[in-house]
Design an enzyme around this catalytic site. Sequence first.
Site, PDB file in Angstrom:
ATOM      1  N   ASP A 138     -29.989  -5.147   3.720  1.00  0.00           N
ATOM      2  CA  ASP A 138     -29.703  -5.835   4.971  1.00  0.00           C
ATOM      3  C   ASP A 138     -29.964  -7.335   4.818  1.00  0.00           C
ATOM      4  O   ASP A 138     -30.396  -7.791   3.746  1.00  0.00           O
ATOM      5  CB  ASP A 138     -30.587  -5.229   6.076  1.00  0.00           C
ATOM      6  CG  ASP A 138     -29.905  -5.259   7.430  1.00  0.00           C
ATOM      7  OD1 ASP A 138     -28.962  -6.037   7.617  1.00  0.00           O
ATOM      8  OD2 ASP A 138     -30.354  -4.507   8.331  1.00  0.00           O
ATOM      9  N   SER A 171     -24.963  -5.894   3.323  1.00  0.00           N
ATOM     10  CA  SER A 171     -24.704  -6.317   4.704  1.00  0.00           C
ATOM     11  C   SER A 171     -24.283  -7.779   4.781  1.00  0.00           C
ATOM     12  O   SER A 171     -24.080  -8.310   5.871  1.00  0.00           O
ATOM     13  CB  SER A 171     -25.960  -6.094   5.557  1.00  0.00           C
ATOM     14  OG  SER A 171     -26.353  -4.744   5.514  1.00  0.00           O
ATOM     15  N   ASP A 200     -23.354  -4.198  14.333  1.00  0.00           N
ATOM     16  CA  ASP A 200     -23.781  -2.793  14.334  1.00  0.00           C
ATOM     17  C   ASP A 200     -23.025  -1.977  15.381  1.00  0.00           C
ATOM     18  O   ASP A 200     -22.754  -2.459  16.487  1.00  0.00           O
ATOM     19  CB  ASP A 200     -25.272  -2.695  14.697  1.00  0.00           C
ATOM     20  CG  ASP A 200     -26.170  -3.093  13.547  1.00  0.00           C
ATOM     21  OD1 ASP A 200     -25.661  -3.480  12.481  1.00  0.00           O
ATOM     22  OD2 ASP A 200     -27.401  -3.019  13.731  1.00  0.00           O
TER      23      ASP A 200
END
Length: 421
Positions: free
Chosen positions: A158, A190, A219
Amino acid sequence: MDLLVLLIVLLLASCAQSLDNGLMRTPPMGWLAWERFRCNTDCSTDPKNCISERLFMDMADRLAEDGWKELGYQYVNIDDCWAAKERDSKGQLVADPLRFPSGIKALAQYVHAKGLKLGIYADLGTYTCGGYPGTTLDKVELDARTFASWEVDMLKLDGCYSNSSTKALGYPLMSKALNATGRPIAFSCSWPAYEGGLPPQVNYTLLGEICNLWRNYGDIDDSWDSVRNIINWYARHQNVLQPAAGPGKWNDPDMLIIGDFGLSSEESKSQMALWVILAAPLFMSNDLRTISKCDASILQNELLIRISQDPLGIQGRMILWGKNSIQVWTRVLSSSTMALAFFSQRTDMPYHYTTSLSQLNITAPQVFSAQNVYSGKILHGLGFETKFTVTINPSGVVMLYLYPGKQLTLSRRDKAYPLLL
Ligand SMILES: *[C@@H]1O[C@H](CO)[C@@H](O)[C@H](O)[C@H]1NC(C)=O
Ligand SMILES: *[C@@H]1O[C@H](CO)[C@@H](O)[C@H](O)[C@H]1NC(C)=O
Ligand SMILES: *[C@@H]1O[C@H](CO)[C@@H](O)[C@H](O)[C@H]1NC(C)=O
């Protein structure tokens, strides 16, 4: 464009390099904790639903025993909030000792014994999004080695709590570090989702060389609005996104939320169909212990999964977005087959849509048979000029699998009345 020409063009476009770890030659399938279980760490009041080794063992059991694994759903993926709040004395990440008392390696071995793979999560920054220890640049190699020593099979990296220059250094560095461990570890980046999306502030050629999949956009949440936003965003930006995907390198519109609380049955069918058209990773985030038969049947639709896993790995495209709020999508598949989806964002009533391949500018070199992937109904003798009608429910989809078929002599009645699917 002629289907064959289109195929060749797309093949050429997807000949660029992809991450050379041999993994994910077709879109990966599995389960990921985040959307459904988030950062619920409260195991004392909610032991069944907190982020703990118990949750991942439960999901591994379900994947192995309820027919998921055989269909290709093989990853059991941990997301944020698995780690202890501090690294250990050697600087290594450690799992939260109360929630993962056996440790990640034991969990990986449990998952492997079921014939499945384990994925883990880290964040290229000072902290993870949930506030757990991050992977700063100086920790990239150490964390890669730690994950490999735990026998992990996939890493989602992430991008909270870091800046663009750290990401530009860190994602390629982690890709190299994973490779250097000698263990094949699929790599989910990500990165693009943190760089304002589009116009691309990331180099998709480079991404394809260092990542197996990447999140482009925000998201997903448990709502139809969220799913629809994602689909429309992918539609708008398909000229940049579509050529970036191919075997070993996939755009990731985020998890499947089928089986949760936000989608009707029509909406669930739409999410599954569009994700398959997009050649998207199929990571469910739901509770496999309590999922209904109806929702499971959407996720376990064998024809849809066959289309998803087509070996050419060509992402589909939206070819039409009508004023009637119907989008038409196609995905070119191997062996002269293709998928064709009619997706409705109407809110009134079932909509009769009459068209033909010629009207959609799909020049077929042969006559097709068309199978409705959800109803199973087959229409034979679909030629270039054959008019046909599909009935699309509000928020619903009609998806057809087109394969070479034989010419049928249509009766006068069939010619006069468009065929309904
Ligand atoms: C590492 O990269 C090399 C060269 O790109 C590749 O041949 C090899 O399979 C990779 N190994 C792993 C474990 O990913
Ligand atoms: C980005 O973050 C790194 C690490 O915290 C820092 O050294 C660097 O100065 C930052 N760069 C910019 C452009 O803010
Ligand atoms: C994008 O990355 C590729 C592969 O690493 C590289 O060859 C190319 O020069 C890069 N493009 C730009 C605009 O930086």
